[in-house]
Write a protein that holds these residues in place. Sequence first.
Motif, mmCIF file in Angstrom:
data_model
loop_
_atom_site.group_PDB
_atom_site.id
_atom_site.type_symbol
_atom_site.label_atom_id
_atom_site.label_comp_id
_atom_site.label_asym_id
_atom_site.label_seq_id
_atom_site.Cartn_x
_atom_site.Cartn_y
_atom_site.Cartn_z
ATOM 1 N N ALA A 49 24.683 4.469 -46.039
ATOM 2 C CA ALA A 49 25.040 3.795 -47.279
ATOM 3 C C ALA A 49 26.537 3.855 -47.558
ATOM 4 C CB ALA A 49 24.268 4.411 -48.451
ATOM 5 N N ARG A 52 30.395 0.443 -45.719
ATOM 6 C CA ARG A 52 30.261 -0.747 -46.552
ATOM 7 C C ARG A 52 30.679 -2.036 -45.863
ATOM 8 N NH1 ARG A 52 31.346 0.209 -51.945
ATOM 9 N NH2 ARG A 52 31.243 -2.059 -52.135
ATOM 10 N N LEU A 204 24.610 -4.256 -52.568
ATOM 11 C CA LEU A 204 23.245 -4.757 -52.406
ATOM 12 C C LEU A 204 23.217 -6.281 -52.431
ATOM 13 C CD1 LEU A 204 20.196 -4.351 -52.184
ATOM 14 C CD2 LEU A 204 20.117 -4.170 -54.685
ATOM 15 N N SER A 207 24.814 -7.728 -49.273
ATOM 16 C CA SER A 207 23.922 -7.614 -48.124
ATOM 17 C C SER A 207 22.824 -8.670 -48.179
ATOM 18 C CB SER A 207 23.308 -6.211 -48.090
ATOM 19 O OG SER A 207 22.397 -6.087 -47.020
ATOM 20 N N GLN A 208 22.265 -8.885 -49.363
ATOM 21 C CA GLN A 208 21.212 -9.889 -49.505
ATOM 22 C C GLN A 208 21.743 -11.296 -49.284
ATOM 23 O OE1 GLN A 208 17.697 -8.617 -52.263
ATOM 24 N NE2 GLN A 208 19.584 -8.537 -53.449
ATOM 25 N N ASN A 235 18.045 -7.838 -57.295
ATOM 26 C CA ASN A 235 19.348 -7.584 -57.908
ATOM 27 C C ASN A 235 19.193 -7.150 -59.361
ATOM 28 O OD1 ASN A 235 20.882 -8.297 -55.634
ATOM 29 N ND2 ASN A 235 20.850 -10.458 -56.170
ATOM 30 N N SER A 238 18.683 -3.485 -59.930
ATOM 31 C CA SER A 238 19.578 -2.579 -59.208
ATOM 32 C C SER A 238 20.687 -2.028 -60.093
ATOM 33 C CB SER A 238 20.215 -3.304 -58.009
ATOM 34 O OG SER A 238 21.175 -4.240 -58.436
ATOM 35 N N ASP A 240 23.644 -1.753 -58.968
ATOM 36 C CA ASP A 240 24.784 -2.617 -58.650
ATOM 37 C C ASP A 240 24.972 -3.685 -59.715
ATOM 38 O OD1 ASP A 240 25.199 -1.262 -56.299
ATOM 39 O OD2 ASP A 240 24.606 -2.900 -54.979
ATOM 40 N N HIS A 259 23.379 2.081 -53.437
ATOM 41 C CA HIS A 259 22.595 0.876 -53.236
ATOM 42 C C HIS A 259 21.203 0.990 -53.851
ATOM 43 C CE1 HIS A 259 25.061 -0.526 -49.565
ATOM 44 N NE2 HIS A 259 25.647 0.503 -50.087
ATOM 45 N N ARG A 260 20.921 2.062 -54.556
ATOM 46 C CA ARG A 260 19.562 2.311 -55.002
ATOM 47 C C ARG A 260 19.138 1.350 -56.115
ATOM 48 N NH1 ARG A 260 19.255 8.114 -57.077
ATOM 49 N NH2 ARG A 260 21.145 7.376 -58.089
ATOM 50 N N ARG A 261 17.872 1.039 -56.133
ATOM 51 C CA ARG A 261 17.328 0.307 -57.254
ATOM 52 C C ARG A 261 17.277 1.227 -58.469
ATOM 53 N NH1 ARG A 261 11.724 -2.101 -55.317
ATOM 54 N NH2 ARG A 261 11.631 -2.527 -57.555
#
Length: 265
Positions: A49, A52, A204, A207-208, A235, A238, A240, A259-261
């Motif tokens: 993680a 980046r 996040l 990345s998506q 998203n 999240s 983020d 990056h965690r939800r």
Amino acid sequence: MAETSDVLVERDGSGIVTVTLNRPAVKNSVRPSGWTELTRIFDEIAGRADDRVVALTGAGGDFCSGADLRAAGGEEPPGRGMRRVNAALLALRDLPQPTIAAVRGAAVGAGFNMALACDLAIAEETARFSQIFSRRGLSVDFGGTWFLTHMVGLHRAKELAFFGRILSAREVHALGLLNRVVPEGQALAQALAWARELLGLAPLALSQTKELLNLAASGTFHDSVLREATAQHLNGTSDDTREAIQAFLEKRQPVFGNHRRATET
């Protein structure tokens, strides 16, 4: 910096990882063990993680001259060599982090396609490119048939693949296969500048977005919008996105910690 026989991996502490092909005496051609080493490195990066953004480049004056044909073949069973090559390609292509190729000197054969496998590609004006396979009695590999057909169209792809001509960075840029052409000696500096800019974006969501764009190239319109909806829902749960919106409202730069939800513990 962690050094291997063929590859250098450098982490600067900010989240930027620089992966350098390290066989400058042979224009960074990749021997069979090198493909395995690249796969291991990319797989490791994918699971971290704190990694980046990835910058991919070559030591000395070249990016990559493809597979080392002097070391290819041998007593390996048929197909094993290409399994190694494809494993490295898929590990690079499937990285969740954005990747930037910084190209100088030769980028030929699999080296050309390695640059195309990255999300962004920057080349110095003195770089030279070729789908050289046909001139070595080989067919295109390292994803080149897919990249070229989708990026420049079938007829231009066939011209590049059939003739294997040497192309300048300006010619490759005109085909839409490079994002930028920069003065000699500036490719890695520009790649790292872009990497620092990407560090300011939500990891996040970034990345998506990368995955959505990659999948859109081979899916239907309806597939794409359904995937967009799923990603946007993620998203919304999240940390983020919460931080990005809060920073916007407070008129400050966001700080992304992980990056965690938000629903995870």
